[in-house]
Write an enzyme that holds these catalytic residues in place. Structure first.
Site, PDB file in Angstrom:
ATOM      1  N   TRP A  53       0.777  -1.048  -0.044  1.00 33.84           N
ATOM      2  CA  TRP A  53       0.241   0.190  -0.021  1.00 33.84           C
ATOM      3  C   TRP A  53       0.968   1.181   0.045  1.00 33.84           C
ATOM      4  O   TRP A  53       0.422   2.418  -0.212  1.00 33.84           O
ATOM      5  CB  TRP A  53      -0.936  -0.082   1.083  1.00 33.84           C
ATOM      6  CG  TRP A  53      -0.267  -0.275   2.519  1.00 33.84           C
ATOM      7  CD1 TRP A  53      -0.095  -1.315   3.212  1.00 33.84           C
ATOM      8  CD2 TRP A  53       0.564   0.737   3.227  1.00 33.84           C
ATOM      9  NE1 TRP A  53       0.785  -1.224   4.334  1.00 33.84           N
ATOM     10  CE2 TRP A  53       1.034   0.031   4.286  1.00 33.84           C
ATOM     11  CE3 TRP A  53       0.686   2.096   3.282  1.00 33.84           C
ATOM     12  CZ2 TRP A  53       2.085   0.643   5.361  1.00 33.84           C
ATOM     13  CZ3 TRP A  53       1.439   2.667   4.289  1.00 33.84           C
ATOM     14  CH2 TRP A  53       2.123   1.825   5.113  1.00 33.84           C
ATOM     15  N   ASN A  54       2.028   1.129   0.359  1.00 31.78           N
ATOM     16  CA  ASN A  54       2.987   2.458   0.776  1.00 31.78           C
ATOM     17  C   ASN A  54       3.308   3.191  -0.360  1.00 31.78           C
ATOM     18  O   ASN A  54       3.501   4.428  -0.093  1.00 31.78           O
ATOM     19  CB  ASN A  54       4.009   1.874   1.529  1.00 31.78           C
ATOM     20  CG  ASN A  54       5.034   1.173   0.951  1.00 31.78           C
ATOM     21  OD1 ASN A  54       4.614   0.510   0.211  1.00 31.78           O
ATOM     22  ND2 ASN A  54       6.435   1.324   1.488  1.00 31.78           N
ATOM     23  N   LYS A  85      -3.274  -7.056  -8.370  1.00 28.70           N
ATOM     24  CA  LYS A  85      -3.844  -6.956  -7.071  1.00 28.70           C
ATOM     25  C   LYS A  85      -3.334  -6.039  -6.294  1.00 28.70           C
ATOM     26  O   LYS A  85      -2.200  -6.337  -5.611  1.00 28.70           O
ATOM     27  CB  LYS A  85      -3.916  -8.493  -6.604  1.00 28.70           C
ATOM     28  CG  LYS A  85      -5.263  -8.704  -5.560  1.00 28.70           C
ATOM     29  CD  LYS A  85      -4.963  -8.528  -4.202  1.00 28.70           C
ATOM     30  CE  LYS A  85      -4.082  -8.140  -3.383  1.00 28.70           C
ATOM     31  NZ  LYS A  85      -4.582  -7.215  -2.377  1.00 28.70           N
ATOM     32  N   GLY A 124       5.918  -6.553  -0.867  1.00 30.87           N
ATOM     33  CA  GLY A 124       5.115  -6.545   0.199  1.00 30.87           C
ATOM     34  C   GLY A 124       6.217  -7.139   1.266  1.00 30.87           C
ATOM     35  O   GLY A 124       7.529  -7.007   1.339  1.00 30.87           O
ATOM     36  N   SER A 125       5.636  -7.911   2.232  1.00 23.39           N
ATOM     37  CA  SER A 125       6.111  -8.453   3.612  1.00 23.39           C
ATOM     38  C   SER A 125       6.893  -9.643   3.221  1.00 23.39           C
ATOM     39  O   SER A 125       6.611 -10.408   2.556  1.00 23.39           O
ATOM     40  CB  SER A 125       5.160  -8.616   4.685  1.00 23.39           C
ATOM     41  OG  SER A 125       4.304  -9.574   4.315  1.00 23.39           O
ATOM     42  N   GLU A 180       9.949  -8.240  -3.833  1.00 24.63           N
ATOM     43  CA  GLU A 180      10.306  -6.918  -3.259  1.00 24.63           C
ATOM     44  C   GLU A 180       9.913  -6.851  -1.873  1.00 24.63           C
ATOM     45  O   GLU A 180       8.652  -6.523  -1.534  1.00 24.63           O
ATOM     46  CB  GLU A 180       9.932  -5.854  -4.111  1.00 24.63           C
ATOM     47  CG  GLU A 180      10.386  -5.836  -5.472  1.00 24.63           C
ATOM     48  CD  GLU A 180      11.812  -5.606  -5.786  1.00 24.63           C
ATOM     49  OE1 GLU A 180      12.660  -5.274  -4.649  1.00 24.63           O
ATOM     50  OE2 GLU A 180      12.365  -5.766  -6.889  1.00 24.63           O
ATOM     51  N   LEU A 181      10.784  -7.112  -1.083  1.00 32.68           N
ATOM     52  CA  LEU A 181      10.222  -7.406   0.455  1.00 32.68           C
ATOM     53  C   LEU A 181      10.835  -6.227   1.384  1.00 32.68           C
ATOM     54  O   LEU A 181      11.054  -5.046   0.906  1.00 32.68           O
ATOM     55  CB  LEU A 181      10.886  -8.746   1.035  1.00 32.68           C
ATOM     56  CG  LEU A 181      10.162  -9.898  -0.076  1.00 32.68           C
ATOM     57  CD1 LEU A 181      10.653 -11.318   0.360  1.00 32.68           C
ATOM     58  CD2 LEU A 181       8.824  -9.933  -0.277  1.00 32.68           C
ATOM     59  N   CYS A 223      10.205   0.767   2.554  1.00 26.82           N
ATOM     60  CA  CYS A 223      11.104  -0.285   2.645  1.00 26.82           C
ATOM     61  C   CYS A 223      12.579  -0.097   2.541  1.00 26.82           C
ATOM     62  O   CYS A 223      13.462  -0.808   3.328  1.00 26.82           O
ATOM     63  CB  CYS A 223      10.866  -1.189   1.412  1.00 26.82           C
ATOM     64  SG  CYS A 223      10.814  -0.436  -0.006  1.00 26.82           S
ATOM     65  N   GLU A 274      12.175  -5.190  10.852  1.00 27.85           N
ATOM     66  CA  GLU A 274      11.566  -3.619  10.105  1.00 27.85           C
ATOM     67  C   GLU A 274      10.465  -3.210  10.882  1.00 27.85           C
ATOM     68  O   GLU A 274       9.332  -4.251  11.308  1.00 27.85           O
ATOM     69  CB  GLU A 274      11.041  -4.274   8.740  1.00 27.85           C
ATOM     70  CG  GLU A 274      10.687  -3.173   7.972  1.00 27.85           C
ATOM     71  CD  GLU A 274      10.168  -3.762   6.607  1.00 27.85           C
ATOM     72  OE1 GLU A 274       9.275  -4.420   6.405  1.00 27.85           O
ATOM     73  OE2 GLU A 274      10.397  -2.966   5.631  1.00 27.85           O
TER      74      GLU A 274
HETATM   75  P1  NAD Z   1       1.765  -7.230   2.891  1.00 28.31           P
HETATM   76  O1  NAD Z   1       2.781  -8.518   2.609  1.00 28.31           O
HETATM   77  O2  NAD Z   1       1.071  -7.409   3.940  1.00 28.31           O
HETATM   78  O3  NAD Z   1       0.961  -7.144   1.698  1.00 28.31           O
HETATM   79  C1  NAD Z   1       1.360  -6.889   0.388  1.00 28.31           C
HETATM   80  C2  NAD Z   1       0.231  -7.480  -0.739  1.00 28.31           C
HETATM   81  O4  NAD Z   1      -0.038  -8.833  -0.631  1.00 28.31           O
HETATM   82  C3  NAD Z   1      -0.977  -6.898  -0.496  1.00 28.31           C
HETATM   83  O5  NAD Z   1      -1.653  -6.509  -1.805  1.00 28.31           O
HETATM   84  C4  NAD Z   1      -1.943  -8.045   0.124  1.00 28.31           C
HETATM   85  O6  NAD Z   1      -3.281  -8.074  -0.175  1.00 28.31           O
HETATM   86  C5  NAD Z   1      -1.105  -9.075  -0.524  1.00 28.31           C
HETATM   87  N1  NAD Z   1      -1.137 -10.628   0.075  1.00 28.31           N
HETATM   88  C6  NAD Z   1      -1.459 -10.788   1.506  1.00 28.31           C
HETATM   89  N2  NAD Z   1      -1.452 -11.970   1.674  1.00 28.31           N
HETATM   90  C7  NAD Z   1      -1.454 -12.624   0.446  1.00 28.31           C
HETATM   91  C8  NAD Z   1      -1.263 -14.072   0.131  1.00 28.31           C
HETATM   92  N3  NAD Z   1      -1.525 -14.899   0.768  1.00 28.31           N
HETATM   93  N4  NAD Z   1      -1.223 -14.271  -1.210  1.00 28.31           N
HETATM   94  C9  NAD Z   1      -0.951 -13.266  -2.314  1.00 28.31           C
HETATM   95  N5  NAD Z   1      -1.036 -11.964  -1.761  1.00 28.31           N
HETATM   96  C10 NAD Z   1      -1.219 -11.560  -0.606  1.00 28.31           C
HETATM   97  O7  NAD Z   1       2.714  -5.866   3.021  1.00 28.31           O
HETATM   98  P2  NAD Z   1       2.112  -4.580   3.142  1.00 28.31           P
HETATM   99  O8  NAD Z   1       1.853  -4.499   4.598  1.00 28.31           O
HETATM  100  O9  NAD Z   1       1.166  -4.194   2.088  1.00 28.31           O
HETATM  101  O10 NAD Z   1       3.380  -3.505   2.793  1.00 28.31           O
HETATM  102  C11 NAD Z   1       4.470  -3.306   3.742  1.00 28.31           C
HETATM  103  C12 NAD Z   1       5.842  -4.182   3.483  1.00 28.31           C
HETATM  104  O11 NAD Z   1       6.052  -4.182   2.222  1.00 28.31           O
HETATM  105  C13 NAD Z   1       6.752  -3.904   4.151  1.00 28.31           C
HETATM  106  O12 NAD Z   1       7.399  -5.228   4.730  1.00 28.31           O
HETATM  107  C14 NAD Z   1       7.832  -3.377   3.220  1.00 28.31           C
HETATM  108  O13 NAD Z   1       8.984  -3.436   3.366  1.00 28.31           O
HETATM  109  C15 NAD Z   1       7.503  -3.978   2.221  1.00 28.31           C
HETATM  110  N6  NAD Z   1       7.610  -3.056   0.882  1.00 28.31           N
HETATM  111  C16 NAD Z   1       8.821  -3.437   0.170  1.00 28.31           C
HETATM  112  C17 NAD Z   1       9.074  -2.661  -1.183  1.00 28.31           C
HETATM  113  C18 NAD Z   1      10.303  -3.155  -1.857  1.00 28.31           C
HETATM  114  O14 NAD Z   1      10.478  -2.491  -3.036  1.00 28.31           O
HETATM  115  N7  NAD Z   1      11.217  -3.794  -1.435  1.00 28.31           N
HETATM  116  C19 NAD Z   1       8.487  -1.569  -1.298  1.00 28.31           C
HETATM  117  C20 NAD Z   1       7.419  -1.161  -0.248  1.00 28.31           C
HETATM  118  C21 NAD Z   1       6.947  -2.251   0.714  1.00 28.31           C
END
Ligand code: NAD
Length: 481
Positions: A154-155, A178, A231-232, A253-254, A287, A387
């Site tokens: 989301w960020n 998505k 995401g995470s 990208e975590l 991130c 983090e």
């Molecule tokens: P998140 O992992 O909770 O969610 C990310 C996405 O994954 C969302 O769209 C979510 O709905 C989806 N998702 C959740 N469960 C899933 C599943 N079982 N299967 C498939 N998709 C699923 O992360 P967040 O809270 O939205 O974002 C924060 C995290 O993202 C932090 O850890 C941050 O460091 C990371 N991040 C990384 C980068 C990068 O470029 N490396 C950039 C921004 C954010």
């Protein structure tokens, strides 16, 4: 908190974007979009289900049959149209990012602009990327991998969507996106903009919904060849595991716990404000945020003075105000997470130099936290290893340069880093020993052609420029007997 308005007076988004049109959601569950500055419900969104996702995948699959065979020139045209369409709505996209998750104006605009520019950057990278090589009786070509599922955090919604879409389209892939369910309003503005690009039908599909429903279907579905995820770590691990069943190609990208190393020849009056800017990027919800600040022990007292001084000019408040450096956290959950880390830091023996627990004075209504600087942090403390995803900086003192490099690399993450010092040759030498995907020297900067991605738990694969396009390509050799 203010009383919430009656839900029936609020706009509800009930459509997804499938096969070139906004179509009613098959999934009927609804979630509230809550404004982080005051906790009020501002909109409601219908959550897509597996059926919506399968329809979107089918549309992308149909479109791939022709789009997958396009030339570089045709893809370049599509990228230029996408750029034009997104560029026309920069102000609206920025406003939506400020409203929906409290991104501060000074950062939101930059993020949106980077997203919009991603299309032109991908076009340039595509022109420079040879898609075919031949020798003797052999021809090797780079082919689009197929339908790609793009799952975003989301960020920095507009940036992630544009970046992934640009690379995929440059490679000749069709996509199902998505977006994070926390970015539904921003995604809607972006989609209205991209709709104007008049893309080939089915090239771009977007289904809003929960990760474990829409995201999981993308990961599971055999018609999807590739997942590009931001995401995470926990979800990244699950995608890698579940994707293996259909041999998905994955880019992940975590998270990060990035170090900023201040070398002993750095001018602290510049180095410390720079370090704080990097630490508190996107209100700390980035991130790449440089949340571990490594300073030489010999200069610790001077660094503390510079930190106290610089923290005085970090303003927390209304994200729409261009002077605000730190806005609210995205949600109540994120607010509580940050509070628990601040408590943990204190329990583990770190000392609060600025900030601390609770809300800043006068900002009791939203999800505001106090930007916090901890000193006397040991690198094995929880606040130095995990983090936090908020404006919390851990200052760690080091003895020698080797010590600084060791501490910087003593992390499960390796996404980003910054080295600050006067002697550039020395700064480069230190940078070359940091195990991270990107190492900046002397400040926050970007290069849309340089790779982005992580070592270790920060991810798998790279985005940006040719590296981003290559992640959506397969290699084929044709050899004549
Ligand atoms: P998140 O992992 O909770 O969610 C990310 C996405 O994954 C969302 O769209 C979510 O709905 C989806 N998702 C959740 N469960 C899933 C599943 N079982 N299967 C498939 N998709 C699923 O992360 P967040 O809270 O939205 O974002 C924060 C995290 O993202 C932090 O850890 C941050 O460091 C990371 N991040 C990384 C980068 C990068 O470029 N490396 C950039 C921004 C954010």
């Amino acid at each position: 908190m203010n009383a919430l308005p009656h839900k029936d007076t609020i706009k509800t988004i009930t459509t997804h974007y499938i096969d070139g049109a906004f179509v009613e959601s098959h999934g009927k569950d609804i979630i509230d979009i809550i404004r982080p500055t005051d906790g009020r419900v501002t909109a409601r969104v219908a959550l897509g289900d597996e059926e919506d996702t399968r329809r979107a995948i089918a549309a992308a699959k149909r479109a791939f049959a022709s789009y997958g065979r396009t030339t570089k020139e045709e893809r370049s045209k599509v990228l230029r149209r996408l750029h034009e369409a997104a560029a026309a709505r920069i102000d609206d996209l920025t406003a939506a990012m400020i409203e929906e998750y409290g991104g501060v104006a000074q950062f939101a605009r930059l993020i949106v602009e980077s997203g919009v520019n991603a299309f032109l950057a991908a076009e340039k990278a595509l022109q420079e990327l040879p898609l075919a090589r031949s020798w003797d009786k052999t021809t090797v070509t780079l082919e689009p991998v197929g339908v790609a599922g793009l799952i975003t955090a989301w960020n920095a919604n507009a940036l992630f969507i544009c970046l992934k879409l640009a690379s995929a389209v440059a490679a000749g892939c069709t996509v199902v996106i998505k977006p994070s369910e926390l970015s539904s309003l921003q995604t809607r503005v972006l989609l209205e903009a991209l709709h104007e690009a008049q893309l080939p039908q089915g090239l771009l599909n977007v289904v809003t919904g929960l990760g474990n429903v829409v995201g999981a279907e993308l990961v599971r579905n055999p018609a999807v060849a590739k997942i590009s995820f931001t995401g995470s770590v926990a979800v990244g691990e699950q995608i890698m595991r579940d994707g293996a069943a259909t041999m998905k190609r994955v880019t992940l990208e975590l998270g990060g716990k990035s170090p900023t190393i201040v070398l002993d020849d750095a001018a602290l009056d510049q180095a410390i404000p720079t370090a704080l800017t990097i630490a508190f990027l996107n209100s700390g919800q980035a991130c790449a945020a440089g949340t571990r600040l490594l300073v030489p022990k010999t200069r610790l007292d001077a660094a503390k003075r510079a930190l106290r001084e610089a923290m005085r000019s970090i303003t927390v408040g209304d994200p729409a105000d261009p002077k605000t450096a730190i806005g609210p956290m995205v949600s109540q959950k994120q607010y509580e997470r940050i509070q628990s880390y601040i408590r943990k830091g204190i329990e583990e023996g770190a000392e609060v130099l600025a900030g601390g627990e609770g809300r800043p004075e006068g900002l009791e209504a939203g999800y505001y936290v106090k930007p916090t600087v901890f000193i006397n942090v040991k690198n094995d403390m929880t606040i130095a290893q995990e983090e936090i995803f908020g404006p919390v900086l851990s200052v760690i003192a080091y003895d020698t340069e080797e010590d600084a490099i060791r501490i910087a690399n003593d992390s499960r993450y390796g996404l980003h880093a910054c080295v600050i010092g006067k002697d550039l040759q020395r700064a480069h030498l230190v940078a070359s020993q940091i195990r991270a995907g990107r190492v900046l020297i002397n400040g926050m900067t970007d290069d849309a052609q340089a790779p982005w991605g992580g070592f270790k738990y920060s991810g798998v694969g790279r985005e940006y420029g040719r590296y981003g396009i290559e992640a959506f390509l397969e290699t084929r050799a044709i050899i004549e007997a």
